[in-house]
Design an enzyme around this catalytic site. Structure first.
Site, short mmCIF file in Angstrom:
data_model
loop_
_atom_site.label_atom_id
_atom_site.label_comp_id
_atom_site.label_asym_id
_atom_site.label_seq_id
_atom_site.Cartn_x
_atom_site.Cartn_y
_atom_site.Cartn_z
NE ARG A 58 20.97 18.13 51.01
CZ ARG A 58 21.74 17.98 51.26
NH1 ARG A 58 22.38 17.52 52.21
NH2 ARG A 58 22.49 17.89 49.91
CE1 TYR A 111 -3.60 18.44 58.85
CE2 TYR A 111 -2.37 16.11 58.33
CZ TYR A 111 -3.04 17.68 57.88
OH TYR A 111 -2.49 18.02 56.69
CG ASP A 183 1.52 19.70 65.01
OD1 ASP A 183 0.78 20.97 65.21
OD2 ASP A 183 0.47 18.79 64.13
CE LYS A 208 -2.46 23.28 57.68
NZ LYS A 208 -2.13 22.12 58.87
#
Ligand code: PLP
Length: 393
Positions: A58, A111, A183, A208
């Site tokens: 992590r 989005y 973004d 994407k």
């Protein structure tokens, strides 16, 4: 990180700089949750930050870090933080900058979940928001308040393909000491580098273009400075929104071909946009590569090419959209974008069929709007499919 001297495609291949102890040419999947220490003293050094040895996945993992270094380098950033999804990248930025009494200014056509999470979750914690059309700088000027803590842009925006003037908005924001996050999912760093345009943070849904093969979900946040990078990495570690090593390996593999994929998809997109613009059943086409795009000139100053995303309007409206969706055979009827296959979507009859009319209108989602993410197939096949489906409309 200083701007790398190598070309973009070379950096895609060699950017992460991982040197494998066994000489593996490809960065292996370090599929482990934890890392052993040589001694108590060595462990103490890792925890004190005096050694760059690994501790726990992590906090950091060689496979994930190689991907992070590569994408940060491509964006000319200081450092990257990979996350479990694009939305966890968006949330990492929100969690770092927003809190009770703080205010965010953002585009009304970002989005869906990037806006939805502010209005449904952060509102509970006292975060205020203004969703405006950021393609008009006057709207941004009016929206800034004394408690504005973040300006969050998406350009080109989803699915209207509206373009916001990043350099001008950044100058305005910085005169008020407000950080700007962009973004950059629709472009990928091959086409647009928001940090070079003045932004402080850039993020991607790596689901994407960056991964590009429609087989993982992932995200990344890239900070322009060491200070922002450290701040956000600490938040990610504490929130636990890290990427997983196997997902990072696949993404690093997909990323290697970003340049040739986007270049090819863009060449196809130009042909498809020209075909659509000349079709009698198509009312309008929004694509940054067409002179008819309202921000055509601005797009040229920020983007190295028009990209592979477009939307268009059918003269027959809602019913025509539904017909088109039910008659395409080659273009894949699916949400998401930026993969090797051409995807088509009609929000009014599919993803947004239950969204109230007022909210759709505000986000620029008209009943006639169809969105296309152009893939790397042969342009002739994409066009032939659209032509036959349009005949049935
Ligand atoms: C898909 C997408 C997201 C969300 O990413 P996920 O990987 O689906 O969580 C955020 N922004 C944009 C522009 C997107 O297209």
């Amino acid at each position: 990180m200083k701007p790398n001297k190598q070309g973009f495609n070379s950096r895609l291949i060699h950017g992460g700089g991982h040197k494998d102890p066994l000489g593996s040419v490809i960065t292996p999947i370090y599929q482990t949750s934890t890392f052993s220490f040589e001694s108590a003293e060595e462990g103490a050094k890792c925890f004190a930050g005096e050694s760059d040895g690994y501790i726990y996945t992590r906090l950091g993992n060689p496979t994930i870090n190689d991907l992070e270094r590569t994408v940060a380098d491509l964006e000319n950033g200081f450092g990257g933080i990979a996350t479990s999804s694009g939305m966890s990248a968006v949330n990492l930025v929100y969690q770092t900058f927003l809190g009770a009494g703080k205010h965010i200014v953002s585009h009304n056509a970002v989005y869906g979940s990037s806006r939805g999470v502010i209005e449904s979750v952060y509102a509970q914690f006292g975060v205020e928001a203004s969703y405006i059309d950021t393609t008009d700088i006057e709207n941004v000027k009016k929206a800034i308040r004394s408690n504005t803590a973040l300006i969050y842009l998406e350009t080109p925006a989803n699915p209207t393909i509206g373009i916001s003037d990043v350099p001008t908005i950044c100058k305005l924001a910085h005169s008020h000491n407000i950080p700007v996050c962009v973004d950059n999912t629709f472009c990928s760093p091959y086409i647009q580098k928001p940090l070079d345009l003045g932004a402080d943070i850039v993020l991607h849904s790596m689901t994407k273009f960056i991964n590009g093969h429609a087989d993982i979900v992932g995200g990344i946040v890239i900070a322009g400075t060491e200070d922002l990078y450290k701040k956000m990495r600490t938040v990610m570690i504490n929130v636990g929104s890290n990427m997983d090593p196997h997902q990072a390996y696949l993404t690093r593999r997909g990323l290697k071909t970003l340049g040739i994929r986007v270049e090819r998809a863009q060449q196809n997109a130009i042909k498809v946009a020209e075909f659509l613009e000349s079709h009698p059943k198509v009312g309008w086409v929004m694509y940054p590569g067409l002179k008819s795009h309202p921000q055509y000139e601005l797009a040229k100053t920020m983007m190295s090419g028009p990209g592979a995303m477009m939307s268009f309007g059918l003269k027959g409206g809602l019913e025509a959209g539904r017909k088109l969706m039910n008659n395409v055979h080659f273009c894949v009827l699916a949400v998401s974008l930026g993969g090797i296959e051409t995807l088509i979507e009609h929000p009014a009859s599919m993803t947004h069929s239950k969204v109230p009319a007022e909210a759709k209108k505000e986000g620029g989602i008209t009943d006639d709007l169809v969105r296309l993410s152009i893939g790397i197939e042969d342009a002739e096949d994409i066009i032939a499919d659209l032509r036959q489906a349009l005949e049935k409309v």
